[in-house]
Design a protein around this motif. Structure first.
Motif, PDB file in Angstrom:
ATOM      1  N   GLY A 143       0.815  -1.210   0.000  1.00  0.00           N
ATOM      2  CA  GLY A 143       0.000   0.000   0.000  1.00  0.00           C
ATOM      3  C   GLY A 143       0.846   1.256   0.000  1.00  0.00           C
ATOM      4  O   GLY A 143       2.070   1.207  -0.048  1.00  0.00           O
ATOM      5  N   GLU A 144       0.170   2.363   0.078  1.00  0.00           N
ATOM      6  CA  GLU A 144       0.823   3.659  -0.023  1.00  0.00           C
ATOM      7  C   GLU A 144       1.506   4.050   1.284  1.00  0.00           C
ATOM      8  O   GLU A 144       1.272   3.453   2.328  1.00  0.00           O
ATOM      9  CB  GLU A 144      -0.232   4.698  -0.413  1.00  0.00           C
ATOM     10  CG  GLU A 144      -0.846   4.381  -1.764  1.00  0.00           C
ATOM     11  CD  GLU A 144      -2.175   5.074  -1.994  1.00  0.00           C
ATOM     12  OE1 GLU A 144      -2.759   5.622  -1.034  1.00  0.00           O
ATOM     13  OE2 GLU A 144      -2.635   5.058  -3.135  1.00  0.00           O
ATOM     14  N   ILE A 145       2.340   5.087   1.194  1.00  0.00           N
ATOM     15  CA  ILE A 145       3.094   5.608   2.325  1.00  0.00           C
ATOM     16  C   ILE A 145       2.553   6.998   2.666  1.00  0.00           C
ATOM     17  O   ILE A 145       2.330   7.820   1.778  1.00  0.00           O
ATOM     18  CB  ILE A 145       4.600   5.721   1.992  1.00  0.00           C
ATOM     19  CG1 ILE A 145       5.156   4.373   1.530  1.00  0.00           C
ATOM     20  CG2 ILE A 145       5.383   6.275   3.171  1.00  0.00           C
ATOM     21  CD1 ILE A 145       5.158   3.299   2.578  1.00  0.00           C
ATOM     22  N   GLU A 146       2.377   7.242   3.951  1.00  0.00           N
ATOM     23  CA  GLU A 146       1.859   8.521   4.423  1.00  0.00           C
ATOM     24  C   GLU A 146       2.974   9.309   5.099  1.00  0.00           C
ATOM     25  O   GLU A 146       3.706   8.777   5.926  1.00  0.00           O
ATOM     26  CB  GLU A 146       0.734   8.252   5.421  1.00  0.00           C
ATOM     27  CG  GLU A 146       0.121   9.483   6.037  1.00  0.00           C
ATOM     28  CD  GLU A 146      -0.964   9.105   7.022  1.00  0.00           C
ATOM     29  OE1 GLU A 146      -2.087   8.812   6.575  1.00  0.00           O
ATOM     30  OE2 GLU A 146      -0.662   9.080   8.232  1.00  0.00           O
ATOM     31  N   VAL A 147       3.094  10.579   4.724  1.00  0.00           N
ATOM     32  CA  VAL A 147       4.020  11.497   5.371  1.00  0.00           C
ATOM     33  C   VAL A 147       3.177  12.595   6.000  1.00  0.00           C
ATOM     34  O   VAL A 147       2.363  13.219   5.318  1.00  0.00           O
ATOM     35  CB  VAL A 147       5.015  12.124   4.366  1.00  0.00           C
ATOM     36  CG1 VAL A 147       5.903  13.158   5.047  1.00  0.00           C
ATOM     37  CG2 VAL A 147       5.855  11.045   3.704  1.00  0.00           C
ATOM     38  N   SER A 148       3.346  12.808   7.297  1.00  0.00           N
ATOM     39  CA  SER A 148       2.611  13.885   7.956  1.00  0.00           C
ATOM     40  C   SER A 148       3.601  14.805   8.649  1.00  0.00           C
ATOM     41  O   SER A 148       4.683  14.386   9.063  1.00  0.00           O
ATOM     42  CB  SER A 148       1.592  13.340   8.953  1.00  0.00           C
ATOM     43  OG  SER A 148       2.226  12.605   9.969  1.00  0.00           O
ATOM     44  N   ALA A 149       3.223  16.064   8.745  1.00  0.00           N
ATOM     45  CA  ALA A 149       4.080  17.052   9.397  1.00  0.00           C
ATOM     46  C   ALA A 149       3.229  17.953  10.274  1.00  0.00           C
ATOM     47  O   ALA A 149       2.177  18.429   9.844  1.00  0.00           O
ATOM     48  CB  ALA A 149       4.814  17.880   8.346  1.00  0.00           C
ATOM     49  N   ASP A 150       3.689  18.158  11.485  1.00  0.00           N
ATOM     50  CA  ASP A 150       3.056  19.095  12.402  1.00  0.00           C
ATOM     51  C   ASP A 150       3.749  20.436  12.210  1.00  0.00           C
ATOM     52  O   ASP A 150       4.958  20.550  12.437  1.00  0.00           O
ATOM     53  CB  ASP A 150       3.211  18.625  13.846  1.00  0.00           C
ATOM     54  CG  ASP A 150       2.505  17.304  14.103  1.00  0.00           C
ATOM     55  OD1 ASP A 150       1.557  16.983  13.368  1.00  0.00           O
ATOM     56  OD2 ASP A 150       2.890  16.603  15.042  1.00  0.00           O
ATOM     57  N   ILE A 151       2.977  21.441  11.795  1.00  0.00           N
ATOM     58  CA  ILE A 151       3.570  22.729  11.434  1.00  0.00           C
ATOM     59  C   ILE A 151       2.740  23.885  11.963  1.00  0.00           C
ATOM     60  O   ILE A 151       1.584  23.717  12.322  1.00  0.00           O
ATOM     61  CB  ILE A 151       3.679  22.867   9.901  1.00  0.00           C
ATOM     62  CG1 ILE A 151       2.301  22.730   9.267  1.00  0.00           C
ATOM     63  CG2 ILE A 151       4.644  21.869   9.313  1.00  0.00           C
ATOM     64  CD1 ILE A 151       2.174  23.350   7.923  1.00  0.00           C
ATOM     65  N   SER A 152       3.337  25.061  11.951  1.00  0.00           N
ATOM     66  CA  SER A 152       2.575  26.261  12.293  1.00  0.00           C
ATOM     67  C   SER A 152       1.658  26.580  11.114  1.00  0.00           C
ATOM     68  O   SER A 152       1.967  26.282   9.959  1.00  0.00           O
ATOM     69  CB  SER A 152       3.507  27.427  12.594  1.00  0.00           C
ATOM     70  OG  SER A 152       4.312  27.718  11.483  1.00  0.00           O
ATOM     71  N   ALA A 153       0.523  27.166  11.414  1.00  0.00           N
ATOM     72  CA  ALA A 153      -0.495  27.422  10.392  1.00  0.00           C
ATOM     73  C   ALA A 153       0.032  28.272   9.238  1.00  0.00           C
ATOM     74  O   ALA A 153      -0.408  28.111   8.100  1.00  0.00           O
ATOM     75  CB  ALA A 153      -1.712  28.083  11.026  1.00  0.00           C
ATOM     76  N   ASN A 154       1.017  29.134   9.492  1.00  0.00           N
ATOM     77  CA  ASN A 154       1.522  29.993   8.415  1.00  0.00           C
ATOM     78  C   ASN A 154       2.351  29.230   7.382  1.00  0.00           C
ATOM     79  O   ASN A 154       2.685  29.777   6.344  1.00  0.00           O
ATOM     80  CB  ASN A 154       2.312  31.176   8.985  1.00  0.00           C
ATOM     81  CG  ASN A 154       3.564  30.760   9.722  1.00  0.00           C
ATOM     82  OD1 ASN A 154       3.755  29.584  10.053  1.00  0.00           O
ATOM     83  ND2 ASN A 154       4.423  31.724  10.002  1.00  0.00           N
TER      84      ASN A 154
END
Length: 103
Positions: free
Chosen positions: A72-83
């Motif tokens: 299956g596919e790979i997920e990349v997530s990032a926690d960032i500031s809204a700007n």
């Protein structure tokens, strides 16, 4: 994340190679701290992506590889500031993400 000005941006990629490139790009080009980036398979199964690429590809004299599960596919997530939300959406799109969502 308790700060409401922060967002989690999630992108889905077909290959581990594309996911790794996205992580590198986010750190070097967008300035996201590596500790705020997460990589995981989309489903329950361990996976190196949906298609063979990069290090998963067989060598010239090799018929195939049994160690690179394509589940299956790979997920990349990032926690960032809204700007930085727009910059991340753009970067993920430029890097070939199949889907980009925010929460």
């Amino acid at each position: 994340m308790s700060d409401s000005s922060n967002k989690t941006i999630i992108a889905t990629f077909e290959t581990r190679e594309a996911a790794d490139l996205a992580v590198e790009h986010l750190v070097q080009q967008v300035g996201v701290d590596r500790a705020d980036i997460f990589v995981q398979p989309v489903g329950q199964d361990n996976s190196s992506g949906a298609h063979v690429s990069g290090g998963d590809a067989p060598a010239v004299n090799e018929d195939g590889r049994g160690d690179a599960r394509l589940s299956g596919e790979i997920e990349v997530s990032a926690d960032i500031s809204a700007n930085k939300t727009a910059a991340l959406h753009r970067a993920f799109g430029d890097l070939g993400a199949l889907r980009v969502t925010a929460k």
